[in-house]
Design a protein around this motif. Structure first.
Motif, PDB file in Angstrom:
ATOM      1  N   LEU A 126       5.895  -1.474  -3.881  1.00  0.00           N
ATOM      2  CA  LEU A 126       6.592  -2.765  -3.852  1.00  0.00           C
ATOM      3  C   LEU A 126       8.079  -2.577  -4.134  1.00  0.00           C
ATOM      4  O   LEU A 126       8.439  -1.903  -5.111  1.00  0.00           O
ATOM      5  N   VAL A 127       8.911  -3.163  -3.266  1.00  0.00           N
ATOM      6  CA  VAL A 127      10.351  -3.216  -3.546  1.00  0.00           C
ATOM      7  C   VAL A 127      10.755  -4.680  -3.636  1.00  0.00           C
ATOM      8  O   VAL A 127      10.376  -5.496  -2.779  1.00  0.00           O
ATOM      9  N   ILE A 128      11.495  -5.022  -4.700  1.00  0.00           N
ATOM     10  CA  ILE A 128      11.918  -6.408  -4.927  1.00  0.00           C
ATOM     11  C   ILE A 128      13.432  -6.473  -4.770  1.00  0.00           C
ATOM     12  O   ILE A 128      14.150  -5.681  -5.395  1.00  0.00           O
ATOM     13  N   GLU A 143       5.467  -0.582   0.910  1.00  0.00           N
ATOM     14  CA  GLU A 143       4.336  -1.249   1.555  1.00  0.00           C
ATOM     15  C   GLU A 143       4.572  -2.758   1.575  1.00  0.00           C
ATOM     16  O   GLU A 143       4.321  -3.417   2.568  1.00  0.00           O
ATOM     17  N   ASN A 144       5.111  -3.274   0.475  1.00  0.00           N
ATOM     18  CA  ASN A 144       5.415  -4.709   0.408  1.00  0.00           C
ATOM     19  C   ASN A 144       6.837  -4.930  -0.094  1.00  0.00           C
ATOM     20  O   ASN A 144       7.326  -4.167  -0.927  1.00  0.00           O
ATOM     21  N   VAL A 167       4.641 -13.237   7.961  1.00  0.00           N
ATOM     22  CA  VAL A 167       5.046 -11.881   8.357  1.00  0.00           C
ATOM     23  C   VAL A 167       4.318 -10.938   7.404  1.00  0.00           C
ATOM     24  O   VAL A 167       4.381 -11.117   6.187  1.00  0.00           O
ATOM     25  N   LYS A 168       3.636  -9.933   7.942  1.00  0.00           N
ATOM     26  CA  LYS A 168       2.846  -9.033   7.101  1.00  0.00           C
ATOM     27  C   LYS A 168       3.746  -8.318   6.085  1.00  0.00           C
ATOM     28  O   LYS A 168       4.833  -7.864   6.441  1.00  0.00           O
ATOM     29  N   ASN A 169       3.302  -8.245   4.862  1.00  0.00           N
ATOM     30  CA  ASN A 169       3.960  -7.446   3.808  1.00  0.00           C
ATOM     31  C   ASN A 169       5.363  -7.915   3.411  1.00  0.00           C
ATOM     32  O   ASN A 169       6.101  -7.178   2.770  1.00  0.00           O
ATOM     33  N   LEU A 170       5.748  -9.134   3.821  1.00  0.00           N
ATOM     34  CA  LEU A 170       7.071  -9.646   3.412  1.00  0.00           C
ATOM     35  C   LEU A 170       6.883 -10.977   2.688  1.00  0.00           C
ATOM     36  O   LEU A 170       6.247 -11.900   3.217  1.00  0.00           O
ATOM     37  N   TRP A 171       7.456 -11.073   1.503  1.00  0.00           N
ATOM     38  CA  TRP A 171       7.261 -12.227   0.635  1.00  0.00           C
ATOM     39  C   TRP A 171       8.610 -12.724   0.129  1.00  0.00           C
ATOM     40  O   TRP A 171       9.574 -11.956   0.093  1.00  0.00           O
ATOM     41  N   GLU A 219      -0.533 -10.978  -7.068  1.00  0.00           N
ATOM     42  CA  GLU A 219      -1.982 -11.219  -7.002  1.00  0.00           C
ATOM     43  C   GLU A 219      -2.468 -11.138  -5.552  1.00  0.00           C
ATOM     44  O   GLU A 219      -3.506 -10.548  -5.263  1.00  0.00           O
ATOM     45  N   ASN A 220      -1.705 -11.720  -4.640  1.00  0.00           N
ATOM     46  CA  ASN A 220      -2.105 -11.682  -3.221  1.00  0.00           C
ATOM     47  C   ASN A 220      -2.050 -10.252  -2.686  1.00  0.00           C
ATOM     48  O   ASN A 220      -2.923  -9.846  -1.915  1.00  0.00           O
ATOM     49  N   ILE A 221      -1.020  -9.496  -3.105  1.00  0.00           N
ATOM     50  CA  ILE A 221      -0.935  -8.081  -2.681  1.00  0.00           C
ATOM     51  C   ILE A 221      -2.169  -7.325  -3.193  1.00  0.00           C
ATOM     52  O   ILE A 221      -2.730  -6.488  -2.497  1.00  0.00           O
ATOM     53  N   ALA A 222      -2.598  -7.676  -4.412  1.00  0.00           N
ATOM     54  CA  ALA A 222      -3.751  -6.990  -5.013  1.00  0.00           C
ATOM     55  C   ALA A 222      -5.079  -7.485  -4.421  1.00  0.00           C
ATOM     56  O   ALA A 222      -6.152  -7.090  -4.879  1.00  0.00           O
TER      57      ALA A 222
END
Ligand SMILES: Cc1cc2nc3c(=O)[nH]c(=O)nc-3n(C[C@H](O)[C@H](O)[C@H](O)COP(=O)(O)OP(=O)(O)OC[C@H]3O[C@@H](n4cnc5c(N)ncnc54)[C@H](O)[C@@H]3O)c2cc1C
Ligand SMILES: NC(=O)c1ccc[n+]([C@@H]2O[C@H](COP(=O)([O-])OP(=O)(O)OC[C@H]3O[C@@H](n4cnc5c(N)ncnc54)[C@H](O)[C@@H]3O)[C@@H](O)[C@H]2O)c1
Length: 475
Positions: free
Chosen positions: A7-9, A139-140, A313-317, A341-344
């Motif tokens: 995960l990158v924020i 990944e996200n 869009v997949k993997n983008l939040w 939580e959704n990623i998990a």
């Protein structure tokens, strides 16, 4: 395929921080990118310094209320304060909390990448630093880029005589007479600070009523206690069409509909508190085909997935102020936790109806859920009855002991099911008291169940206890 990170924020405000902490607890290898100050708006220019100023100025206000203190048997001599000392209290608190937040991230093994982050296609981010650019894969990706003050056209900000909350939190000076444009959260909180410290305030609000987003009953009592008896002159139904910095600051007030200038004010300073806009420019969204809405907010669904033509869009939040859902620190953090939580793989959405909000004036205003007019509209549209009950601080033993009896709690609910639709409190410690109603809404606890819950005596919490008991009796 392997990635540099799970995960990158992008953005280390309260939203990014909340997401990072939860990501680590879920075992995700995480990096957070920050272009400016760790902690973002809330820690550096928002919640934290403003609450420090409110705490100090609130104390000054209290100590200056000689008559009130006398009723408690207390006599004080002259009360004095030092502007610089109050400003330092805010500055020191910011430094402490920014340090604590940064350390908490480091301690958990989250990589802090200093620089400007930009989405560079699917699952890729570039980070621009003064020494060059690097690309990381993830990944996200979560975008948590926050917001900046909105300054309406025609208003010139020089940061000294005409400024936004970014400068106001530094309390560099105390003008004799300050105009505040906007009667929302920032306008209210700063009018509380400035009047406590002896400034004269003129408040200008574009809509016909002050505090237009609050429940009308609460806005009414708040006006009676926080505005009318204080050194505040108000102009409602007026916009600041043109503001020119200088000495004096010149403000042209106009009719919002005709735009005709109706009055010219000359004041020492002006705080522009007319809302905030998302910081979503130059984030590389076009590389994944995403467009912001007209106001610049990133479109998201209930899980906080970024939307392209209405589809995730997949993997983008995206989370926080950049999404414009509810521009509050704890909402941003809750959204970050929801994403993780959704990623998990645990599907989760944010229940905005249960997120409380507060204005930290003296006394405070707080609410959760719907206002009464909105609840009634919903009831009419969906065909269910809506009732409300009110209880007053003047009937509460603790409030009487404190000599702080200006206050009301209002619970709006469905008499058929007991479901709470909204709760609004004005009064001492309202920001803490609201949590019980927020938890009740989150857990769907109805007023009949709440009426049996035992509250400590004598406490202010009994104001809500009484409201729940009264609501439980309504058929
Ligand atoms: C005066 C004031 C008082 C407030 N008081 C309260 C309060 O009492 N309670 C409350 O709940 N809320 C309060 N708020 C609102 C609260 O501050 C915001 O809702 C909250 O900060 C939003 O958090 P965020 O993480 O979405 O964004 P932000 O806190 O704005 O953080 C975003 C971060 O992202 C960084 N960034 C942006 N773009 C990039 C990029 N491309 N690359 C790298 N980094 C980037 C920014 O530098 C920033 O640090 C207040 C706001 C103001 C202005
Ligand atoms: N205690 C807290 O939680 C807290 C404190 C401060 C800020 N905030 C957050 O920061 C955000 C920004 O706060 P804010 O007070 O700037 O915005 P706001 O949206 O709360 O209020 C802005 C007010 O300005 C008025 N306005 C807009 N343009 C105008 C004009 N040209 N002339 C006169 N009035 C005008 C609006 O009608 C509105 O009443 C809020 O949305 C809030 O989420 C929260």
């Amino acid at each position: 395929m392997s990635f540099d990170y799970d995960l990158v924020i992008i953005g280390a405000g309260v939203g990014g921080h909340g997401a990072a902490l939860h990501a680590v607890s879920c075992g995700l290898k995480t990096a957070i990118i920050e272009a400016a100050d760790m902690g973002g708006t809330c820690v550096n220019r928002g919640c934290i310094p403003s609450k420090a100023l409110l705490a100090a100025s609130g104390r000054v206000r209290e100590l200056k209320q000689a008559h009130h203190l006398q009723t408690l048997g207390i006599q004080l001599g002259q009360v004095s304060f030092e502007r610089g000392g109050i400003a330092n209290h805010a500055k020191n608190l910011v430094q402490k909390i920014r340090g604590d937040l940064t350390n908490s991230i480091k301690r958990l093994g989250v990589d802090i990448l200093v620089g400007r982050g930009k989405v560079a296609g699917n699952q890729k981010v570039t980070v621009t630093t003064p020494t060059g650019e690097k690309t990381v894969t993830a990944e996200n990706i979560i975008i948590a880029s926050g917001s900046i003050p909105w300054v309406p056209p025609g208003i010139e900000v020089d940061g000294k005589t005409v400024f936004t909350s970014d400068q106001a939190v530094q309390l560099d000076w105390l003008p004799d007479w300050i105009a505040i444009i906007g009667s929302g959260y920032i306008g209210l909180e700063f009018s509380d600070i400035y009047t406590a410290l002896g400034c004269e305030v003129t408040m200008i609000e574009a809509l016909d009523q002050l505090m237009p987003t609050f429940d009308p009953d609460i806005a009414k009592i708040a006006q009676r206690v926080l505005i009318t008896p204080r050194d505040i002159e108000t102009h409602t139904g007026k916009i600041a069409k043109k503001i020119t910095p200088g000495s004096p600051v010149v403000i042209e007030l106009a009719d919002p509909k005709t735009k005709e200038v109706t009055e010219i004010l000359e004041v020492d300073a002006c705080l522009v508190a007319t809302g905030r806009i998302p910081a979503t420019k130059d984030l590389g969204l076009e590389t994944v085909g995403v467009e912001t809405d007209q106001r610049g907010f990133i479109p998201v669904n209930d899980q906080m997935a970024v939307l392209k033509n209405g589809k995730p869009v997949k993997n983008l939040w995206a989370i926080g102020d950049a999404t414009g859902k509810m521009m509050l620190a704890h909402a941003a953090s809750a959204q970050g936790i929801t994403v993780v939580e959704n990623i998990a793989g645990r599907s989760r959405t944010v229940n905005y109806r249960s997120i409380p909000a507060a204005a930290f004036t003296h006394p405070e205003i707080s609410f959760v859920g719907l206002t009464e007019p909105d609840a009634k509209k919903l009831g009419e549209a969906e065909g269910f009855p809506v009732s409300s009950v009110r209880t007053y601080f003047k009937g509460n033993s603790k409030a009487l002991a404190e000599g702080e009896t200006d206050g009301i709690a209002k619970v709006i609910f469905r008499p058929d099911t007991g479901e709470i639709l909204g709760t609004h409190i004005f009064g001492l410690h309202a920001s803490d008291l609201i949590q019980e109603a927020a938890n009740a809404i989150a857990k769907n606890t109805n007023v009949k169940e709440l009426a049996f819950m035992v509250h400590t005596h004598p406490t202010l919490s009994e104001v809500l206890d009484e409201a729940f008991k009264r609501a439980a009796e309504v058929e």
